[in-house]
Design an enzyme around this catalytic site. Structure first.
Site, PDB file in Angstrom:
ATOM      1  N   THR A 278      22.969  17.823  54.567  1.00  0.00           N
ATOM      2  CA  THR A 278      22.859  16.609  53.758  1.00  0.00           C
ATOM      3  C   THR A 278      23.685  16.802  52.482  1.00  0.00           C
ATOM      4  O   THR A 278      24.078  17.922  52.146  1.00  0.00           O
ATOM      5  CB  THR A 278      21.385  16.299  53.423  1.00  0.00           C
ATOM      6  OG1 THR A 278      20.841  17.381  52.677  1.00  0.00           O
ATOM      7  CG2 THR A 278      20.574  16.057  54.680  1.00  0.00           C
TER       8      THR A 278
ATOM      9  N   LYS B 195      25.103  23.510  49.259  1.00  0.00           N
ATOM     10  CA  LYS B 195      24.989  24.522  48.196  1.00  0.00           C
ATOM     11  C   LYS B 195      23.693  24.405  47.404  1.00  0.00           C
ATOM     12  O   LYS B 195      23.222  25.369  46.822  1.00  0.00           O
ATOM     13  CB  LYS B 195      26.134  24.358  47.187  1.00  0.00           C
ATOM     14  CG  LYS B 195      27.508  24.450  47.763  1.00  0.00           C
ATOM     15  CD  LYS B 195      28.560  23.911  46.814  1.00  0.00           C
ATOM     16  CE  LYS B 195      28.882  22.452  47.019  1.00  0.00           C
ATOM     17  NZ  LYS B 195      29.612  22.085  48.201  1.00  0.00           N
TER      18      LYS B 195
ATOM     19  N   GLU C 141      27.010  30.502  55.019  1.00  0.00           N
ATOM     20  CA  GLU C 141      28.401  30.925  54.809  1.00  0.00           C
ATOM     21  C   GLU C 141      29.323  29.793  54.387  1.00  0.00           C
ATOM     22  O   GLU C 141      30.282  30.003  53.656  1.00  0.00           O
ATOM     23  CB  GLU C 141      28.923  31.596  56.086  1.00  0.00           C
ATOM     24  CG  GLU C 141      30.147  32.445  55.888  1.00  0.00           C
ATOM     25  CD  GLU C 141      29.906  33.652  54.969  1.00  0.00           C
ATOM     26  OE1 GLU C 141      30.204  33.520  53.770  1.00  0.00           O
ATOM     27  OE2 GLU C 141      29.443  34.693  55.440  1.00  0.00           O
TER      28      GLU C 141
ATOM     29  N   VAL D 200      30.398  28.083  50.036  1.00  0.00           N
ATOM     30  CA  VAL D 200      31.335  28.331  48.930  1.00  0.00           C
ATOM     31  C   VAL D 200      32.799  28.176  49.328  1.00  0.00           C
ATOM     32  O   VAL D 200      33.524  27.404  48.718  1.00  0.00           O
ATOM     33  CB  VAL D 200      31.079  29.713  48.288  1.00  0.00           C
ATOM     34  CG1 VAL D 200      32.126  30.017  47.224  1.00  0.00           C
ATOM     35  CG2 VAL D 200      29.689  29.739  47.661  1.00  0.00           C
TER      36      VAL D 200
ATOM     37  N   GLY E 115      38.238  13.928  53.520  1.00  0.00           N
ATOM     38  CA  GLY E 115      36.869  14.449  53.656  1.00  0.00           C
ATOM     39  C   GLY E 115      36.602  15.718  52.880  1.00  0.00           C
ATOM     40  O   GLY E 115      35.576  16.356  53.049  1.00  0.00           O
TER      41      GLY E 115
ATOM     42  N   GLU F 121      33.689  15.729  47.453  1.00  0.00           N
ATOM     43  CA  GLU F 121      32.267  15.438  47.616  1.00  0.00           C
ATOM     44  C   GLU F 121      32.080  13.924  47.745  1.00  0.00           C
ATOM     45  O   GLU F 121      32.914  13.136  47.260  1.00  0.00           O
ATOM     46  CB  GLU F 121      31.492  15.923  46.379  1.00  0.00           C
ATOM     47  CG  GLU F 121      31.256  17.427  46.340  1.00  0.00           C
ATOM     48  CD  GLU F 121      30.324  17.923  47.443  1.00  0.00           C
ATOM     49  OE1 GLU F 121      29.420  17.193  47.852  1.00  0.00           O
ATOM     50  OE2 GLU F 121      30.526  19.054  47.904  1.00  0.00           O
TER      51      GLU F 121
ATOM     52  N   ASP G 175      30.612  20.925  41.169  1.00  0.00           N
ATOM     53  CA  ASP G 175      30.692  21.621  42.464  1.00  0.00           C
ATOM     54  C   ASP G 175      30.978  23.113  42.232  1.00  0.00           C
ATOM     55  O   ASP G 175      30.315  23.980  42.824  1.00  0.00           O
ATOM     56  CB  ASP G 175      31.790  20.991  43.323  1.00  0.00           C
ATOM     57  CG  ASP G 175      32.013  21.748  44.619  1.00  0.00           C
ATOM     58  OD1 ASP G 175      31.185  21.630  45.528  1.00  0.00           O
ATOM     59  OD2 ASP G 175      33.012  22.499  44.706  1.00  0.00           O
TER      60      ASP G 175
ATOM     61  N   LYS H 193      28.622  26.319  43.015  1.00  0.00           N
ATOM     62  CA  LYS H 193      29.097  27.460  43.807  1.00  0.00           C
ATOM     63  C   LYS H 193      28.975  28.762  43.015  1.00  0.00           C
ATOM     64  O   LYS H 193      28.650  29.813  43.576  1.00  0.00           O
ATOM     65  CB  LYS H 193      30.550  27.238  44.227  1.00  0.00           C
ATOM     66  CG  LYS H 193      30.684  26.206  45.332  1.00  0.00           C
ATOM     67  CD  LYS H 193      32.138  25.877  45.603  1.00  0.00           C
ATOM     68  CE  LYS H 193      32.277  24.921  46.764  1.00  0.00           C
ATOM     69  NZ  LYS H 193      33.624  24.343  46.851  1.00  0.00           N
TER      70      LYS H 193
HETATM   71  N1  LIG Z   1      33.056  18.450  53.781  1.00  0.00           N
HETATM   72  C1  LIG Z   1      33.388  19.689  53.423  1.00  0.00           C
HETATM   73  O1  LIG Z   1      34.544  20.085  53.499  1.00  0.00           O
HETATM   74  C2  LIG Z   1      32.317  20.641  52.936  1.00  0.00           C
HETATM   75  C3  LIG Z   1      32.654  21.974  52.700  1.00  0.00           C
HETATM   76  C4  LIG Z   1      31.661  22.872  52.309  1.00  0.00           C
HETATM   77  C5  LIG Z   1      30.370  22.423  52.098  1.00  0.00           C
HETATM   78  N2  LIG Z   1      30.071  21.099  52.286  1.00  0.00           N
HETATM   79  C6  LIG Z   1      28.698  20.645  52.064  1.00  0.00           C
HETATM   80  O2  LIG Z   1      28.143  20.305  53.319  1.00  0.00           O
HETATM   81  C7  LIG Z   1      27.244  19.209  53.189  1.00  0.00           C
HETATM   82  C8  LIG Z   1      27.702  18.089  54.113  1.00  0.00           C
HETATM   83  O3  LIG Z   1      29.011  17.704  53.777  1.00  0.00           O
HETATM   84  P1  LIG Z   1      29.676  16.473  54.535  1.00  0.00           P
HETATM   85  O4  LIG Z   1      31.065  16.393  54.064  1.00  0.00           O
HETATM   86  O5  LIG Z   1      29.371  16.577  55.979  1.00  0.00           O
HETATM   87  O6  LIG Z   1      28.833  15.276  53.896  1.00  0.00           O
HETATM   88  P2  LIG Z   1      28.724  13.765  54.420  1.00  0.00           P
HETATM   89  O7  LIG Z   1      29.882  13.429  55.284  1.00  0.00           O
HETATM   90  O8  LIG Z   1      28.410  12.928  53.239  1.00  0.00           O
HETATM   91  O9  LIG Z   1      27.425  13.814  55.400  1.00  0.00           O
HETATM   92  C9  LIG Z   1      26.116  13.929  54.921  1.00  0.00           C
HETATM   93  C10 LIG Z   1      25.166  13.566  56.036  1.00  0.00           C
HETATM   94  O10 LIG Z   1      23.826  13.662  55.562  1.00  0.00           O
HETATM   95  C11 LIG Z   1      23.120  12.453  55.919  1.00  0.00           C
HETATM   96  N3  LIG Z   1      22.011  12.292  54.989  1.00  0.00           N
HETATM   97  C12 LIG Z   1      22.020  11.939  53.672  1.00  0.00           C
HETATM   98  N4  LIG Z   1      20.768  11.970  53.167  1.00  0.00           N
HETATM   99  C13 LIG Z   1      19.954  12.336  54.178  1.00  0.00           C
HETATM  100  C14 LIG Z   1      18.557  12.543  54.297  1.00  0.00           C
HETATM  101  N5  LIG Z   1      17.727  12.401  53.252  1.00  0.00           N
HETATM  102  N6  LIG Z   1      18.053  12.893  55.500  1.00  0.00           N
HETATM  103  C15 LIG Z   1      18.854  13.054  56.582  1.00  0.00           C
HETATM  104  N7  LIG Z   1      20.201  12.885  56.523  1.00  0.00           N
HETATM  105  C16 LIG Z   1      20.735  12.534  55.336  1.00  0.00           C
HETATM  106  C17 LIG Z   1      24.172  11.370  55.876  1.00  0.00           C
HETATM  107  O11 LIG Z   1      23.732  10.251  56.610  1.00  0.00           O
HETATM  108  P3  LIG Z   1      24.720   9.002  56.941  1.00  0.00           P
HETATM  109  O12 LIG Z   1      25.668   9.511  57.987  1.00  0.00           O
HETATM  110  O13 LIG Z   1      23.836   7.960  57.493  1.00  0.00           O
HETATM  111  O14 LIG Z   1      25.382   8.662  55.645  1.00  0.00           O
HETATM  112  C18 LIG Z   1      25.335  12.118  56.543  1.00  0.00           C
HETATM  113  O15 LIG Z   1      25.175  12.106  57.939  1.00  0.00           O
HETATM  114  C19 LIG Z   1      27.249  18.804  51.706  1.00  0.00           C
HETATM  115  O16 LIG Z   1      26.152  19.391  51.072  1.00  0.00           O
HETATM  116  C20 LIG Z   1      28.553  19.398  51.190  1.00  0.00           C
HETATM  117  O17 LIG Z   1      28.483  19.736  49.834  1.00  0.00           O
HETATM  118  C21 LIG Z   1      31.006  20.206  52.723  1.00  0.00           C
END
Ligand SMILES: NC(=O)c1ccc[n+]([C@@H]2O[C@H](COP(=O)([O-])OP(=O)(O)OC[C@H]3O[C@@H](n4cnc5c(N)ncnc54)[C@H](OP(=O)(O)O)[C@@H]3O)[C@@H](O)[C@H]2O)c1
Length: 347
Positions: free
Chosen positions: A101, A130, A154, A157, A211, A214, A225, A229
């Site tokens: 999430t 994180k 993993e 960060v 993507g 954030e 962010d 981290k």
């Molecule tokens: N993207 C990257 O490159 C990356 C890299 C490292 C770490 N991260 C971390 O990984 C996590 C996910 O990133 P992401 O890019 O995949 O984010 P994202 O595309 O915004 O996806 C978040 C997901 O969580 C769902 N969600 C939100 N609130 C919720 C809740 N209360 N209960 C259940 N589901 C919920 C959203 O639902 P909907 O689909 O309905 O909106 C969506 O499916 C984040 O914490 C981010 O900081 C991301």
């Protein structure tokens, strides 16, 4: 040899989790061959696409298609809708939860509660979020240990870069004295693009489109962010117990293109750098723009690339560079953690 069926619950089905689902589909044959395991998804929870559980494995290909078409996940045959993430966790009968999430900068919730619920039910946890490690590392680690459960993060960060695995598994007894690095892709991309004459706004839009930024980009550009981290790194690699609000923080919003050009003429670059040090036995962490000279290891870290430098007692300086990461590396970090747990469970 018969296959172990490993049920998993996906809490969050956004960019990172969907790429993980693709990797699970693409690599299922080799996972079966090498790990004698079949990873099946028995529940998914999202915010806008609904939450579902199923007695039978959910078809991840169809789940990806439903989200692409903007449909509710409950349109998938054989699934039952559930109210929220907690009900999805409870009804999943999963061995492993993947929590992805969005980051909550105030207190790490509701992800911390999702993880606690999973531990209460004896479910191992993998997360890319994180927040839980930045705000509740010690608490969650103790809870995991008490239940003899794995808690792996993993991807938090540097996407799939094995930082925590490196220190925990490959560097026994090594003390990490200090850490510094460029750990936010969005700000690094914006500063690199501005050096080339592009506007701040255009560069941010590009980072959002692929993507990497954030969901709320102010978390990137205001240094949150990187501060989160820094907390994760301090809490995990230097045995600290800090939270992001204890990290001194300055973002990149006030940096002008002119300042970047002046630095370049002097042979240096301005980058957002995170630093974690021990001073008089206390952990001090800060995130701020710094001028990096040409002979510094961080000088070549441009665009989406990240780098982390560890100063250690027994292994000197260790530098890790991640060149132009994308969602595949984040998803791989999740997959790697998932497979580590399966390896521990069924070796
Ligand atoms: N993207 C990257 O490159 C990356 C890299 C490292 C770490 N991260 C971390 O990984 C996590 C996910 O990133 P992401 O890019 O995949 O984010 P994202 O595309 O915004 O996806 C978040 C997901 O969580 C769902 N969600 C939100 N609130 C919720 C809740 N209360 N209960 C259940 N589901 C919920 C959203 O639902 P909907 O689909 O309905 O909106 C969506 O499916 C984040 O914490 C981010 O900081 C991301």
């Amino acid at each position: 040899m018969s296959l172990h069926r490993i049920p998993v619950v996906l809490i969050g089905f956004g960019n990172a989790s969907r790429r993980l689902a693709e990797l699970l589909l693409e690599r299922s044959a080799i996972i079966e061959e090498k790990y004698h395991s079949e990873i099946v998804c028995t529940a998914i929870s999202t915010s806008k696409h609904g939450s579902i559980a199923s007695d039978e494995p959910i078809d991840l290909g169809k789940a990806l298609e439903a989200v692409r078409q903007g449909k509710k996940l409950s349109s998938l045959p054989g699934t039952v809708p559930v109210n929220d993430a907690f009900e999805a966790i409870e009804q999943s009968r999963a061995e492993i939860m993947i929590e992805t999430t969005p980051l909550n900068i105030k207190n790490g919730e509701p992800a911390i509660s999702h993880i606690k619920r999973a531990f209460d039910l004896g479910i191992h946890v993998v997360t890319a979020n994180k927040g839980p490690v930045a705000f509740a590392a010690r608490d969650l680690r103790l809870k995991a240990e008490a239940g003899k459960l794995c808690f792996l993060f993993e991807s938090t960060v540097m996407d799939g870069m094995p930082i925590f695995n490196l220190v925990e598994r490959a560097l026994p007894l090594v003390e990490v004295k200090s850490i510094h690095g460029i750990i936010n892709s969005t700000t690094n991309y914006i500063l690199t693009a501005m050096e080339k004459g592009n506007s701040y706004e255009a560069a941010l839009t590009e980072a959002q489109a692929c993507g990497v930024a954030e969901a709320d980009p102010s978390l990137d550009v205001e240094g949150w962010d990187a501060a989160v981290k820094a907390s994760v790194l301090a809490n995990s690699l230097m045995n600290a117990d800090i939270s992001p609000d204890m990290v001194s923080r300055e973002g990149i919003t006030s940096i002008k293109a002119e300042a970047l050009r002046v630095a370049l003429k002097k042979g240096s670059k301005i980058r957002l750098v995170a630093r974690i040090e021990k001073r008089d036995g206390k952990i001090i962490a800060r995130v701020a723009p710094e001028e990096i000279p040409a002979d510094d290891l961080l000088y070549v870290i441009d665009a989406y690339s990240n780098a982390l430098i560890l100063e250690t007692d027994l292994m000197g300086t260790i530098a890790m560079v991640e060149q132009h990461p994308n969602l595949t590396q984040t998803a791989y970090g999740l997959l790697g953690d998932l497979l580590s747990i399966i390896w521990v469970l069924f070796r």
